[in-house]
Design a protein around this motif. Structure first.
Motif, PDB file in Angstrom:
ATOM      1  N   GLN A 100      61.000   1.688  -1.960  1.00 13.52           N
ATOM      2  CA  GLN A 100      60.113   1.952  -3.395  1.00 13.52           C
ATOM      3  C   GLN A 100      60.978   2.962  -4.082  1.00 13.52           C
ATOM      4  O   GLN A 100      61.089   2.821  -5.433  1.00 13.52           O
ATOM      5  CB  GLN A 100      58.753   2.534  -3.271  1.00 13.52           C
ATOM      6  CG  GLN A 100      57.887   1.346  -2.326  1.00 13.52           C
ATOM      7  CD  GLN A 100      56.723   1.838  -1.668  1.00 13.52           C
ATOM      8  OE1 GLN A 100      56.743   3.083  -1.253  1.00 13.52           O
ATOM      9  NE2 GLN A 100      55.640   1.215  -1.438  1.00 13.52           N
ATOM     10  N   ALA A 101      61.676   4.111  -3.587  1.00 14.48           N
ATOM     11  CA  ALA A 101      62.355   4.860  -4.401  1.00 14.48           C
ATOM     12  C   ALA A 101      63.666   4.382  -4.920  1.00 14.48           C
ATOM     13  O   ALA A 101      64.029   4.625  -6.220  1.00 14.48           O
ATOM     14  CB  ALA A 101      62.733   6.228  -3.368  1.00 14.48           C
ATOM     15  N   GLY A 102      64.170   3.576  -4.148  1.00 13.00           N
ATOM     16  CA  GLY A 102      65.476   2.802  -4.742  1.00 13.00           C
ATOM     17  C   GLY A 102      64.985   1.764  -5.837  1.00 13.00           C
ATOM     18  O   GLY A 102      65.894   1.791  -6.896  1.00 13.00           O
ATOM     19  N   ASP A 103      63.957   1.099  -5.909  1.00 14.26           N
ATOM     20  CA  ASP A 103      63.601   0.481  -7.058  1.00 14.26           C
ATOM     21  C   ASP A 103      63.148   1.028  -7.912  1.00 14.26           C
ATOM     22  O   ASP A 103      63.302   0.871  -9.365  1.00 14.26           O
ATOM     23  CB  ASP A 103      62.391  -0.865  -6.542  1.00 14.26           C
ATOM     24  CG  ASP A 103      63.126  -2.148  -5.776  1.00 14.26           C
ATOM     25  OD1 ASP A 103      64.453  -2.048  -5.748  1.00 14.26           O
ATOM     26  OD2 ASP A 103      62.515  -2.730  -5.280  1.00 14.26           O
ATOM     27  N   LEU A 104      62.682   2.425  -7.802  1.00 19.10           N
ATOM     28  CA  LEU A 104      62.009   3.184  -8.790  1.00 19.10           C
ATOM     29  C   LEU A 104      63.350   3.659  -9.665  1.00 19.10           C
ATOM     30  O   LEU A 104      63.531   3.746 -10.818  1.00 19.10           O
ATOM     31  CB  LEU A 104      61.501   4.312  -8.301  1.00 19.10           C
ATOM     32  CG  LEU A 104      60.706   5.130  -9.419  1.00 19.10           C
ATOM     33  CD1 LEU A 104      59.723   5.760  -8.578  1.00 19.10           C
ATOM     34  CD2 LEU A 104      61.746   6.372  -9.765  1.00 19.10           C
ATOM     35  N   ALA A 105      64.289   3.857  -8.783  1.00 17.30           N
ATOM     36  CA  ALA A 105      65.446   4.271  -9.483  1.00 17.30           C
ATOM     37  C   ALA A 105      66.363   3.400 -10.432  1.00 17.30           C
ATOM     38  O   ALA A 105      66.740   3.803 -11.569  1.00 17.30           O
ATOM     39  CB  ALA A 105      66.416   5.157  -8.515  1.00 17.30           C
ATOM     40  N   ILE A 106      66.372   2.163  -9.613  1.00 16.96           N
ATOM     41  CA  ILE A 106      67.130   1.124 -10.516  1.00 16.96           C
ATOM     42  C   ILE A 106      66.228   0.760 -11.793  1.00 16.96           C
ATOM     43  O   ILE A 106      66.961   0.619 -12.940  1.00 16.96           O
ATOM     44  CB  ILE A 106      67.115  -0.142  -9.570  1.00 16.96           C
ATOM     45  CG1 ILE A 106      68.086   0.078  -8.468  1.00 16.96           C
ATOM     46  CG2 ILE A 106      67.518  -1.270 -10.417  1.00 16.96           C
ATOM     47  CD1 ILE A 106      68.305  -0.873  -7.293  1.00 16.96           C
ATOM     48  N   SER A 107      64.961   0.843 -11.664  1.00 22.18           N
ATOM     49  CA  SER A 107      63.966   0.718 -12.727  1.00 22.18           C
ATOM     50  C   SER A 107      64.235   1.725 -13.929  1.00 22.18           C
ATOM     51  O   SER A 107      64.345   1.413 -14.953  1.00 22.18           O
ATOM     52  CB  SER A 107      62.547   0.445 -12.507  1.00 22.18           C
ATOM     53  OG  SER A 107      62.575  -0.589 -11.518  1.00 22.18           O
ATOM     54  N   ALA A 108      64.284   2.736 -13.451  1.00 21.07           N
ATOM     55  CA  ALA A 108      64.162   3.860 -14.525  1.00 21.07           C
ATOM     56  C   ALA A 108      65.627   4.081 -15.140  1.00 21.07           C
ATOM     57  O   ALA A 108      65.740   4.465 -16.349  1.00 21.07           O
ATOM     58  CB  ALA A 108      64.188   5.175 -13.593  1.00 21.07           C
ATOM     59  N   VAL A 109      66.797   3.457 -14.471  1.00 19.49           N
ATOM     60  CA  VAL A 109      68.046   3.640 -14.998  1.00 19.49           C
ATOM     61  C   VAL A 109      68.261   2.366 -16.068  1.00 19.49           C
ATOM     62  O   VAL A 109      68.750   2.279 -17.144  1.00 19.49           O
ATOM     63  CB  VAL A 109      69.390   3.863 -14.127  1.00 19.49           C
ATOM     64  CG1 VAL A 109      70.491   3.573 -14.697  1.00 19.49           C
ATOM     65  CG2 VAL A 109      69.148   5.300 -13.538  1.00 19.49           C
ATOM     66  N   ALA A 110      67.915   1.298 -15.327  1.00 17.42           N
ATOM     67  CA  ALA A 110      68.371  -0.146 -15.748  1.00 17.42           C
ATOM     68  C   ALA A 110      67.240  -0.880 -16.541  1.00 17.42           C
ATOM     69  O   ALA A 110      67.603  -2.042 -17.142  1.00 17.42           O
ATOM     70  CB  ALA A 110      69.024  -1.024 -14.833  1.00 17.42           C
ATOM     71  N   GLY A 111      66.015  -0.102 -16.416  1.00 17.88           N
ATOM     72  CA  GLY A 111      64.989  -1.081 -16.987  1.00 17.88           C
ATOM     73  C   GLY A 111      64.717  -1.147 -18.427  1.00 17.88           C
ATOM     74  O   GLY A 111      64.279  -2.091 -19.104  1.00 17.88           O
ATOM     75  N   TRP A 112      65.044  -0.100 -19.118  1.00 19.61           N
ATOM     76  CA  TRP A 112      64.878   0.133 -20.498  1.00 19.61           C
ATOM     77  C   TRP A 112      65.445  -0.548 -21.662  1.00 19.61           C
ATOM     78  O   TRP A 112      65.245  -0.573 -22.702  1.00 19.61           O
ATOM     79  CB  TRP A 112      65.082   1.659 -20.887  1.00 19.61           C
ATOM     80  CG  TRP A 112      64.283   2.826 -20.063  1.00 19.61           C
ATOM     81  CD1 TRP A 112      64.926   3.359 -18.917  1.00 19.61           C
ATOM     82  CD2 TRP A 112      62.984   3.079 -20.121  1.00 19.61           C
ATOM     83  NE1 TRP A 112      63.861   3.977 -18.462  1.00 19.61           N
ATOM     84  CE2 TRP A 112      62.523   3.996 -18.950  1.00 19.61           C
ATOM     85  CE3 TRP A 112      61.704   2.856 -21.017  1.00 19.61           C
ATOM     86  CZ2 TRP A 112      61.422   4.446 -18.809  1.00 19.61           C
ATOM     87  CZ3 TRP A 112      60.633   3.213 -20.934  1.00 19.61           C
ATOM     88  CH2 TRP A 112      60.279   4.109 -19.801  1.00 19.61           C
TER      89      TRP A 112
END
Length: 166
Positions: A100-112
């Motif tokens: 979950q932390a890995g997907d959170l980090a990917i989302s926080a960086v690449a989601g916007w």
């Protein structure tokens, strides 16, 4: 109009029939076979298998359980393209939080970086990961999600055993 018995899509022309079931394509027909097998798995077998998984060791780290379904959420965007997904993992709590932390980090960086969905879905997926990391499953019994996954795993194994024998 007919609807696909696997995905619910309206079938305008053609489709594929298997007995009294109708599917929009071969992929859904394959899913239909699995869904039919899922319905045939006895509840007692599902509960016994889910309890075995739940009390077993983590499939990722081999650490002590309880093992359960831990969902992680990810979003990735590039200008006009945004993709988001939810992934169920059957893991111990520690490995689940890492996923979950890995997907959170990917989302926080690449989601916007996508408009409009990236801007909308990134806070949703980040929030879902934070919530999932904070909420603990009942350590004494398998969750409903693990029971559903156990039923699917048993149905898939049953289909594979039937193919290998036939």
């Amino acid at each position: 109009m007919a609807k696909c018995d696997a995905c619910g899509t309206t079938i305008l022309f053609g489709g594929k029939r298997m007995g009294d079931q109708r599917y929009c394509n071969d992929t859904c027909a394959g899913q239909g076979v699995l869904l039919n097998r899922v319905r045939q798995i006895p509840d007692g077998d599902v509960v016994a298998f889910a309890n075995q998984v739940h009390s077993g060791n983590c499939p990722k780290c081999s650490g002590q359980g309880p093992v359960d379904v831990r969902d992680s959420y990810q979003v990735w965007s590039a200008i006009l393209f945004t993709r988001w997904k939810s992934t169920p993992h059957i893991l111990c709590r520690r490995c689940g939080v890492k996923a979950q932390a890995g997907d959170l980090a990917i989302s926080a960086v690449a989601g916007w970086w996508g408009f409009p969905w990236g801007l909308l879905m990134t806070p949703v997926q980040v929030g879902r990961n934070i919530w999932s990391m904070a909420v603990a499953h009942n350590p004494n019994q398998p969750s409903d999600a693990l029971l559903r996954q156990a039923r699917l795993i048993l149905a898939q194994r049953s289909l594979q055993d039937g193919r290998s024998q036939g």
